[in-house]
Design a protein around this motif. Structure first.
Motif, PDB file in Angstrom:
ATOM      1  N   TYR B  89       0.838  -1.197   0.000  1.00 44.88           N
ATOM      2  CA  TYR B  89       0.000   0.000   0.000  1.00 44.88           C
ATOM      3  C   TYR B  89       0.866   1.237   0.000  1.00 44.88           C
ATOM      4  O   TYR B  89       1.939   1.234   0.590  1.00 44.88           O
ATOM      5  CB  TYR B  89      -0.880   0.048   1.249  1.00 44.88           C
ATOM      6  CG  TYR B  89      -1.905  -1.039   1.259  1.00 44.88           C
ATOM      7  CD1 TYR B  89      -2.900  -1.042   0.289  1.00 44.88           C
ATOM      8  CD2 TYR B  89      -1.882  -2.036   2.213  1.00 44.88           C
ATOM      9  CE1 TYR B  89      -3.830  -2.051   0.281  1.00 44.88           C
ATOM     10  CE2 TYR B  89      -2.807  -3.033   2.215  1.00 44.88           C
ATOM     11  CZ  TYR B  89      -3.789  -3.042   1.236  1.00 44.88           C
ATOM     12  OH  TYR B  89      -4.703  -4.021   1.217  1.00 44.88           O
ATOM     13  N   PHE B  90       0.341   2.266  -0.647  1.00 48.64           N
ATOM     14  CA  PHE B  90       1.047   3.545  -0.660  1.00 48.64           C
ATOM     15  C   PHE B  90       0.023   4.657  -0.546  1.00 48.64           C
ATOM     16  O   PHE B  90      -1.174   4.434  -0.690  1.00 48.64           O
ATOM     17  CB  PHE B  90       1.834   3.707  -1.966  1.00 48.64           C
ATOM     18  CG  PHE B  90       2.767   2.576  -2.242  1.00 48.64           C
ATOM     19  CD1 PHE B  90       4.029   2.557  -1.675  1.00 48.64           C
ATOM     20  CD2 PHE B  90       2.371   1.512  -3.039  1.00 48.64           C
ATOM     21  CE1 PHE B  90       4.890   1.502  -1.905  1.00 48.64           C
ATOM     22  CE2 PHE B  90       3.219   0.450  -3.276  1.00 48.64           C
ATOM     23  CZ  PHE B  90       4.486   0.447  -2.704  1.00 48.64           C
ATOM     24  N   VAL B  91       0.502   5.864  -0.283  1.00 51.44           N
ATOM     25  CA  VAL B  91      -0.388   7.021  -0.375  1.00 51.44           C
ATOM     26  C   VAL B  91      -0.464   7.381  -1.856  1.00 51.44           C
ATOM     27  O   VAL B  91       0.522   7.782  -2.464  1.00 51.44           O
ATOM     28  CB  VAL B  91       0.154   8.200   0.464  1.00 51.44           C
ATOM     29  CG1 VAL B  91      -0.737   9.419   0.321  1.00 51.44           C
ATOM     30  CG2 VAL B  91       0.257   7.791   1.926  1.00 51.44           C
ATOM     31  N   GLN B  92      -1.661   7.187  -2.403  1.00 51.41           N
ATOM     32  CA  GLN B  92      -1.815   7.260  -3.861  1.00 51.41           C
ATOM     33  C   GLN B  92      -1.449   8.608  -4.465  1.00 51.41           C
ATOM     34  O   GLN B  92      -0.977   8.685  -5.585  1.00 51.41           O
ATOM     35  CB  GLN B  92      -3.276   6.938  -4.234  1.00 51.41           C
ATOM     36  CG  GLN B  92      -3.727   5.549  -3.846  1.00 51.41           C
ATOM     37  CD  GLN B  92      -3.138   4.487  -4.749  1.00 51.41           C
ATOM     38  OE1 GLN B  92      -2.695   4.781  -5.858  1.00 51.41           O
ATOM     39  NE2 GLN B  92      -3.099   3.249  -4.262  1.00 51.41           N
ATOM     40  N   ALA B  93      -1.699   9.678  -3.695  1.00 46.05           N
ATOM     41  CA  ALA B  93      -1.506  11.009  -4.266  1.00 46.05           C
ATOM     42  C   ALA B  93      -0.030  11.370  -4.397  1.00 46.05           C
ATOM     43  O   ALA B  93       0.310  12.326  -5.079  1.00 46.05           O
ATOM     44  CB  ALA B  93      -2.225  12.050  -3.414  1.00 46.05           C
ATOM     45  N   LEU B  94       0.826  10.585  -3.731  1.00 44.44           N
ATOM     46  CA  LEU B  94       2.238  10.972  -3.675  1.00 44.44           C
ATOM     47  C   LEU B  94       3.112  10.067  -4.533  1.00 44.44           C
ATOM     48  O   LEU B  94       2.791   8.899  -4.746  1.00 44.44           O
ATOM     49  CB  LEU B  94       2.731  10.906  -2.225  1.00 44.44           C
ATOM     50  CG  LEU B  94       1.953  11.725  -1.204  1.00 44.44           C
ATOM     51  CD1 LEU B  94       2.545  11.508   0.177  1.00 44.44           C
ATOM     52  CD2 LEU B  94       1.959  13.189  -1.573  1.00 44.44           C
ATOM     53  N   SER B  95       4.228  10.600  -4.976  1.00 45.23           N
ATOM     54  CA  SER B  95       5.210   9.796  -5.708  1.00 45.23           C
ATOM     55  C   SER B  95       5.949   8.906  -4.712  1.00 45.23           C
ATOM     56  O   SER B  95       5.814   9.072  -3.501  1.00 45.23           O
ATOM     57  CB  SER B  95       6.198  10.702  -6.437  1.00 45.23           C
ATOM     58  OG  SER B  95       7.055  11.306  -5.487  1.00 45.23           O
ATOM     59  N   GLU B  98       8.033  10.884  -2.364  1.00 44.44           N
ATOM     60  CA  GLU B  98       7.231  11.613  -1.374  1.00 44.44           C
ATOM     61  C   GLU B  98       6.648  10.662  -0.329  1.00 44.44           C
ATOM     62  O   GLU B  98       6.511  11.023   0.843  1.00 44.44           O
ATOM     63  CB  GLU B  98       6.107  12.382  -2.078  1.00 44.44           C
ATOM     64  CG  GLU B  98       6.620  13.556  -2.887  1.00 44.44           C
ATOM     65  CD  GLU B  98       5.589  14.100  -3.852  1.00 44.44           C
ATOM     66  OE1 GLU B  98       5.664  15.297  -4.162  1.00 44.44           O
ATOM     67  OE2 GLU B  98       4.699  13.343  -4.299  1.00 44.44           O
ATOM     68  N   ALA B 101       9.369  10.147   2.031  1.00 46.99           N
ATOM     69  CA  ALA B 101       9.569  11.355   2.837  1.00 46.99           C
ATOM     70  C   ALA B 101       8.471  11.480   3.893  1.00 46.99           C
ATOM     71  O   ALA B 101       8.711  11.910   5.023  1.00 46.99           O
ATOM     72  CB  ALA B 101       9.573  12.582   1.935  1.00 46.99           C
ATOM     73  N   LEU B 102       7.238  11.075   3.521  1.00 47.67           N
ATOM     74  CA  LEU B 102       6.125  11.123   4.469  1.00 47.67           C
ATOM     75  C   LEU B 102       6.378  10.168   5.635  1.00 47.67           C
ATOM     76  O   LEU B 102       6.143  10.516   6.801  1.00 47.67           O
ATOM     77  CB  LEU B 102       4.815  10.756   3.757  1.00 47.67           C
ATOM     78  CG  LEU B 102       3.571  10.690   4.639  1.00 47.67           C
ATOM     79  CD1 LEU B 102       3.205  12.087   5.136  1.00 47.67           C
ATOM     80  CD2 LEU B 102       2.391  10.082   3.889  1.00 47.67           C
ATOM     81  N   PHE B 105       8.731  11.696   7.884  1.00 54.42           N
ATOM     82  CA  PHE B 105       8.077  12.755   8.662  1.00 54.42           C
ATOM     83  C   PHE B 105       7.237  12.175   9.799  1.00 54.42           C
ATOM     84  O   PHE B 105       7.280  12.652  10.935  1.00 54.42           O
ATOM     85  CB  PHE B 105       7.202  13.610   7.740  1.00 54.42           C
ATOM     86  CG  PHE B 105       6.245  14.493   8.475  1.00 54.42           C
ATOM     87  CD1 PHE B 105       6.677  15.685   9.042  1.00 54.42           C
ATOM     88  CD2 PHE B 105       4.903  14.139   8.625  1.00 54.42           C
ATOM     89  CE1 PHE B 105       5.811  16.505   9.736  1.00 54.42           C
ATOM     90  CE2 PHE B 105       4.029  14.947   9.316  1.00 54.42           C
ATOM     91  CZ  PHE B 105       4.485  16.124   9.873  1.00 54.42           C
ATOM     92  N   LEU B 106       6.483  11.110   9.479  1.00 55.70           N
ATOM     93  CA  LEU B 106       5.587  10.534  10.493  1.00 55.70           C
ATOM     94  C   LEU B 106       6.369   9.938  11.663  1.00 55.70           C
ATOM     95  O   LEU B 106       5.898   9.922  12.790  1.00 55.70           O
ATOM     96  CB  LEU B 106       4.691   9.462   9.853  1.00 55.70           C
ATOM     97  CG  LEU B 106       3.636   9.995   8.879  1.00 55.70           C
ATOM     98  CD1 LEU B 106       2.859   8.837   8.261  1.00 55.70           C
ATOM     99  CD2 LEU B 106       2.675  10.948   9.570  1.00 55.70           C
ATOM    100  N   LYS B 132       4.604   7.449  -9.575  1.00 55.98           N
ATOM    101  CA  LYS B 132       3.522   7.152  -8.644  1.00 55.98           C
ATOM    102  C   LYS B 132       3.552   5.646  -8.370  1.00 55.98           C
ATOM    103  O   LYS B 132       3.676   4.855  -9.321  1.00 55.98           O
ATOM    104  CB  LYS B 132       2.168   7.530  -9.262  1.00 55.98           C
ATOM    105  CG  LYS B 132       1.914   9.036  -9.290  1.00 55.98           C
ATOM    106  CD  LYS B 132       1.322   9.530  -7.974  1.00 55.98           C
ATOM    107  CE  LYS B 132       1.367  11.034  -7.838  1.00 55.98           C
ATOM    108  NZ  LYS B 132       0.463  11.737  -8.735  1.00 55.98           N
ATOM    109  N   ALA B 145       7.487  -1.335  -1.178  1.00 54.52           N
ATOM    110  CA  ALA B 145       6.908  -1.520   0.156  1.00 54.52           C
ATOM    111  C   ALA B 145       8.005  -1.840   1.170  1.00 54.52           C
ATOM    112  O   ALA B 145       7.956  -1.384   2.317  1.00 54.52           O
ATOM    113  CB  ALA B 145       5.868  -2.639   0.121  1.00 54.52           C
ATOM    114  N   LEU B 148       9.600   1.379   2.184  1.00 56.67           N
ATOM    115  CA  LEU B 148       8.844   2.087   3.229  1.00 56.67           C
ATOM    116  C   LEU B 148       9.173   1.513   4.607  1.00 56.67           C
ATOM    117  O   LEU B 148       9.298   2.243   5.586  1.00 56.67           O
ATOM    118  CB  LEU B 148       7.340   1.955   2.982  1.00 56.67           C
ATOM    119  CG  LEU B 148       6.718   2.746   1.827  1.00 56.67           C
ATOM    120  CD1 LEU B 148       5.208   2.533   1.813  1.00 56.67           C
ATOM    121  CD2 LEU B 148       7.033   4.226   1.939  1.00 56.67           C
TER     122      LEU B 148
END
Lengths: 439, 208
Positions: B89-95, B98, B101-102, B105-106, B132, B145, B148
């Motif tokens: 799974y990924f955050v779809q809106a981000l490359s 990113e 990087a998220l 950040f988290l 993406k 994955a 991540l």
């Protein structure tokens, strides 16, 4: 990458639903803001022009028309009154001052008003260039007139009969510009001022032709009278009304030398008692009509208010729909992004970070919609201002923020908050383990 | 140092799970094999602190996970545990970049572009930085994955059926990559799977 940027990226990653929400918000906010601005400008202009005019005396007819023509110079005059009768009223102990106005001619759409120096003084007008008129056929012109017609001191022109452009000109009587007034943000900016005597002389020597009179009594003028005067005038006045202009023109021919006439007089009262007594006195005992600007204008606003209220309601409904659109957009996006949310939690995001993510998206959307709406309203205002300038020689000045727009911002943000509340609660209560296991 | 002690969990009265104790020293790997429905994912979620056990404890680096408050546990997990799921799974809106990087950040870490490049290069997808994630091939997605999971250099990497949807070639590749990444940061690696193909890759294995 932080929560704020993620919110932005989430918005731009679903362009269609974001655009729909933005368009709806822009429309709703834009319409309301435009209505607020336009009514503020009109109200300010109108109230600014009333100044210290407590009462206007003119020929019998529609009181609103009298006010619109004598105070704002945007309607046709109701007719003429005898100067003698007006001066008699001026002697009344309740009257502090009365300013005579004679109008009906124009130059290139700008009205020529015969009056005395009290009139510019009423609006605290300053002379930017030159001086005020001292004798007949000298004129001082308003700042807007000078600017738009590129007139300067020493220029001469001839007035045209009637208030529309292209009326018959009074060729024999040329006016000479001796002064240009500074901006007073009042009706004066749009006027050409001269001595009352100038107007008398022009019409005394003119050979009045029938066609010219018809120009004078424009048809709009009559419609106006028929529709409004019934509320205010007793039916007994109606006969008088219908023949008023005919009578008046004949009088002009026959009795020009004997009795001088003016179009209206702006009256200032000495004390508030006059408000009760004088209008009634004038309406019942003279051939003149008295109208109170404050009253007529509030009546005009209440008539306009119905339209404004209807439009505001429509705009509010649009805003509510936009709120629904934001809600559906966020809710659907959340359904697709459940795993994303669970994933972010496993990587260390707290519940509150995710709640803030969702709330922020709703707030960002509505804030962007609000800003676009304000932009839209200013654009609209600019267009309306141009339109007003073209047809009424009235201009809106100043692009101030009205306090109601602050409320509009609060409403928009409340809509954003409300629309994202349910999705935010869902995110808060997300069961990470179950969401991931159901994959 | 990672340790579970008499973990017990029930969803309802019919399904109760009792799990064997696990103890791993730094740098050690463990393969947990088991058939479907035996509670593999439940065990993984317990070990990651996504579920609270009815009894028993999970301890990582001397911290007992379920003694932490919910918010503290979230942040502890972000810093010290990397998770790889069956389906990536990924955050779809981000490359991809990113996304990484998220995750940094988290976990409360500052953005480290070099680390992102380093991890992606070591997984052989360094050129997919701006892509993406959903545009990547399945093998690439699984590797992303893993990226991540390891980007924050966690002490514990937990993988849930990371290979079940991959062909033989990709399967052994992913297993090797996971081991490489774990040893690169000195992390303990636990893979929970029913995939018998992985048996050969790990010495240390238990069966539920």
């Amino acid at each position: 990458m932080n929560i704020f940027r993620l919110s932005l990226r989430n918005m731009t990653s679903r362009p269609l639903s974001t655009t729909l929400s933005l368009v709806l918000l822009t429309l709703g906010v834009g319409m309301i803001a435009l209505l607020l601005q336009v009514s503020r400008h009109i109200q300010e202009q109108m109230e600014n022009n009333i100044r210290e005019i407590d009462m206007v005396v003119g020929a019998k007819g529609s009181p609103l028309q009298l006010i619109l023509s004598a105070v704002y110079h945007i309607d046709a005059p109701t007719g003429n009154i005898s100067l003698q009768e007006a001066e008699q009223l001026q002697k009344n102990r309740l009257v502090e001052s009365g300013i005579p106005l004679s109008y009906g001619d124009s130059y290139k759409g700008y009205r020529i008003v015969g009056t005395n120096h009290q009139y510019p003084a009423l609006y605290e007008a300053t002379v930017a260039n030159g001086r005020l008129w001292q004798k007949s056929f000298e004129v001082a012109i308003g700042a807007t007139v000078a600017k738009n017609l590129s007139l300067k001191i020493g220029d001469t022109f001839t007035g045209a009969h009637g208030l529309a452009e292209g009326g018959e000109t009074h060729e024999d009587h040329a006016y000479q510009i001796v002064g240009i007034l500074g901006y007073s943000n009042s009706v004066l900016d749009q006027l050409i001022l001269t001595a009352t005597e100038s107007v008398w002389e022009v019409h005394h020597h003119e050979d009045h032709e029938e066609s010219a009179h018809e120009d004078h009594d424009e048809s709009a003028h009559e419609d106006h009278e028929e529709s409004t005067h019934e509320d205010h005038e007793k039916s007994a006045h109606e006969d008088h009304e219908e023949s008023a202009h005919g009578d008046h023109e004949e009088e002009m021919h026959e009795a020009h030398d004997e009795s001088k006439e003016i179009t209206a007089m702006l009256v200032k009262f000495r004390n508030p008692m006059a408000m009760v007594q004088l209008p009634r006195l004038v309406n019942e005992n003279t051939n003149m009509q008295a109208a109170v600007p404050a009253y007529e204008i509030s009546r005009l606003f209440s008539l306009m208010g119905v339209g404004v209220d209807t439009l505001s309601t429509i705009a509010l409904v649009i805003m509510a729909v936009s709120g629904l659109s934001v809600f559906i957009s966020l809710y659907n996006a959340l359904k697709d992004r459940q795993y994303e949310m669970a994933l972010m939690r496993t990587y260390g995001a707290t519940r509150w970070q995710l709640v803030w993510l969702v709330l922020q998206e709703g707030l960002l959307l509505t804030l962007a919609g609000f800003l676009l709406g304000i932009l839209f309203s200013r654009l609209g205002l600019w267009l309306v201002s141009g339109l007003m300038k073209a047809s009424y020689h009235y201009e809106f000045s100043g692009w101030a923020w009205v306090p109601e727009e602050g409320w509009l911002l609060a409403i928009a943000l409340a809509i954003g908050l409300l629309a994202s509340l349910l999705p935010a609660i869902r995110v808060f209560r997300i069961n990470i383990s179950k969401t991931l296991a159901d994959a | 140092m990672f340790k579970t002690q008499s973990l017990f969990f029930t969803y309802n009265q019919q399904t109760a799970f009792r799990f064997p104790d696990i103890e791993l020293a730094a740098g050690e790997n463990l393969l947990v094999l088991g058939e479907s429905g035996i509670g593999k994912t439940t065990l993984l979620h317990l070990m990651a602190g996504l579920l609270r056990p009815k009894s028993g404890s999970v301890e990582l680096m001397g911290t007992v996970l379920h003694d932490l408050s919910s918010a503290r546990l979230d942040s502890f997990r972000g810093k010290h545990i990397g998770l790889v799921f069956q389906r990536p799974y990924f955050v779809q809106a981000l490359s991809l970049q990113e996304n990484l990087a998220l995750v940094q950040f988290l976990a409360g870490k500052s953005r480290d572009k070099n680390r992102i490049k380093e991890v992606l290069n070591s997984l052989g997808i360094g050129h997919k930085l701006q892509e993406k994630p959903h545009r990547l091939s399945q093998g690439e997605q699984q590797r992303a994955a893993i990226a991540l999971a390891v980007i924050n250099s966690p002490q514990l990497i937990l993988a849930d059926e990371p290979t079940s949807s991959l062909d033989d070639k990709n399967c052994s590749k992913v297993a090797i990559l996971l081991k490489e990444q774990a040893s690169a940061t000195g992390a303990q690696l636990i893979i929970i799977t029913h995939d018998q193909r992985l048996k050969d890759q790990f010495q240390n294995a238990i069966t539920l």
